[in-house]
Scaffold this motif. Sequence first.
Motif, PDB file in Angstrom:
ATOM      1  N   ILE A 127       8.521 -21.596  39.078  1.00  0.00           N
ATOM      2  CA  ILE A 127       7.073 -21.780  39.174  1.00  0.00           C
ATOM      3  C   ILE A 127       6.690 -22.745  40.292  1.00  0.00           C
ATOM      4  CG2 ILE A 127       6.717 -21.187  36.767  1.00  0.00           C
ATOM      5  CD1 ILE A 127       6.300 -24.064  36.095  1.00  0.00           C
ATOM      6  N   GLN A 128       7.583 -23.638  40.690  1.00  0.00           N
ATOM      7  CA  GLN A 128       7.265 -24.499  41.827  1.00  0.00           C
ATOM      8  C   GLN A 128       7.115 -23.666  43.094  1.00  0.00           C
ATOM      9  OE1 GLN A 128      10.243 -27.669  41.777  1.00  0.00           O
ATOM     10  NE2 GLN A 128       8.814 -29.039  40.761  1.00  0.00           N
ATOM     11  N   VAL A 179      14.234 -26.153  33.122  1.00  0.00           N
ATOM     12  CA  VAL A 179      14.607 -26.495  34.497  1.00  0.00           C
ATOM     13  C   VAL A 179      14.655 -25.233  35.345  1.00  0.00           C
ATOM     14  CG1 VAL A 179      16.515 -27.296  35.951  1.00  0.00           C
ATOM     15  CG2 VAL A 179      15.819 -28.645  33.964  1.00  0.00           C
ATOM     16  N   ASP A 180      15.260 -24.170  34.813  1.00  0.00           N
ATOM     17  CA  ASP A 180      15.323 -22.909  35.557  1.00  0.00           C
ATOM     18  C   ASP A 180      13.920 -22.357  35.799  1.00  0.00           C
ATOM     19  OD1 ASP A 180      18.077 -23.045  35.586  1.00  0.00           O
ATOM     20  OD2 ASP A 180      18.351 -21.675  33.885  1.00  0.00           O
ATOM     21  N   PRO A 189      13.125 -30.624  39.678  1.00  0.00           N
ATOM     22  CA  PRO A 189      13.261 -30.167  38.294  1.00  0.00           C
ATOM     23  C   PRO A 189      14.152 -31.069  37.437  1.00  0.00           C
ATOM     24  CG  PRO A 189      13.292 -28.282  39.747  1.00  0.00           C
ATOM     25  CD  PRO A 189      13.305 -29.500  40.630  1.00  0.00           C
ATOM     26  N   LEU A 190      15.282 -31.536  37.970  1.00  0.00           N
ATOM     27  CA  LEU A 190      16.158 -32.408  37.190  1.00  0.00           C
ATOM     28  C   LEU A 190      15.511 -33.766  36.945  1.00  0.00           C
ATOM     29  CD1 LEU A 190      19.752 -31.709  38.566  1.00  0.00           C
ATOM     30  CD2 LEU A 190      18.853 -31.172  36.288  1.00  0.00           C
ATOM     31  N   VAL A 216       1.337 -35.973  38.991  1.00  0.00           N
ATOM     32  CA  VAL A 216       2.345 -36.765  39.713  1.00  0.00           C
ATOM     33  C   VAL A 216       3.738 -36.181  39.490  1.00  0.00           C
ATOM     34  CG1 VAL A 216       3.495 -39.008  39.819  1.00  0.00           C
ATOM     35  CG2 VAL A 216       1.009 -38.895  39.720  1.00  0.00           C
ATOM     36  N   MET A 217       4.033 -35.752  38.262  1.00  0.00           N
ATOM     37  CA  MET A 217       5.352 -35.205  37.966  1.00  0.00           C
ATOM     38  C   MET A 217       5.636 -33.906  38.723  1.00  0.00           C
ATOM     39  SD  MET A 217       6.446 -35.991  34.040  1.00  0.00           S
ATOM     40  CE  MET A 217       5.071 -35.198  33.211  1.00  0.00           C
ATOM     41  N   GLU A 218       4.579 -33.248  39.214  1.00  0.00           N
ATOM     42  CA  GLU A 218       4.786 -32.041  40.002  1.00  0.00           C
ATOM     43  C   GLU A 218       5.640 -32.300  41.237  1.00  0.00           C
ATOM     44  OE1 GLU A 218       3.832 -28.587  39.894  1.00  0.00           O
ATOM     45  OE2 GLU A 218       3.868 -29.267  37.825  1.00  0.00           O
TER      46      GLU A 218
END
Length: 298
Positions: A71-72, A65-66, A122-123, A116-118
Amino acid sequence: MGADATEVFEQHRPFLEGVAYRMLGRVADAEDVVQEAWLRWSAADRGEVREPRAYLVRITTRLAVDRLRQIQARHEAYVGPWLPEPLVTDTRAEPVPEGADRALLSESVSLALLVVMESLSPLERAVFVLREAFGFPHAEIAAALGRSESAVRQLAGRARRHVDERKPRYEVNARQQRDLTERFLEAALGGDLGGLLDVLAPDARLVADSGGRVKAPRRVMHTADKIGRFMAAIAEEGRDPRFTYTMQEINGVPAVLASWEGEPYGTILVDVADGRIQTVYIINNPSKVARLAVSEPS
């Protein structure tokens, strides 16, 4: 470090890498996260750890998650479309944790779903991966993320709706997918526009990820005609004898791996529905394909 501790971690490593890759979409990031989890595990008081898998999932998920938050932000400055790093897979051999479904586990590494998950937070992505791909109970996910079970249920519902609204409905038929992929490659190398139009859906898309480092379209290309003309125009370049092409299972589907003088150069994957190619993915960012292993032609 005792042998038992090392053996326990190595027993769970493939599972942890599977979780991290699905969350992050990049093999290098997933490996970094799992290595950091190993360091945390090696320094932990393992006498206090009653369930090693739950402990390792908790560490890995929180680290992922961190890393995902980092990276996003990196993706915002990316040149051209961003696609996940291709992963050579053998979904039949991947261990299936209790509560998971092999078909969903395989689907969860598909490029279409990873893209799609992009767009999930993060959570949300962590909850979606643990719940949908690996079949974790809400209570166990809540413990891994340090959230209440009710909050996790809300995250899971929101992520599921978001994915359902945006995920294309593609067929997963390995034989048909391989056949259409091979026909697409043959027509592309032959500069055969008619052959390309035969395999492409009229409203097909081409998404190319080069990171701006090699030649590739920097915008999504739409319609079979435009894609066909583009592929036909670069046919001569693709016929250079220093290129070789093999079929491998990549991200759960039969795909083309292109090699230049024996080194991985790029990969082509397709999504299929109604007997036609709906989306062509080309990934030739050198940093993303460097880890792909070149096999003998098949």
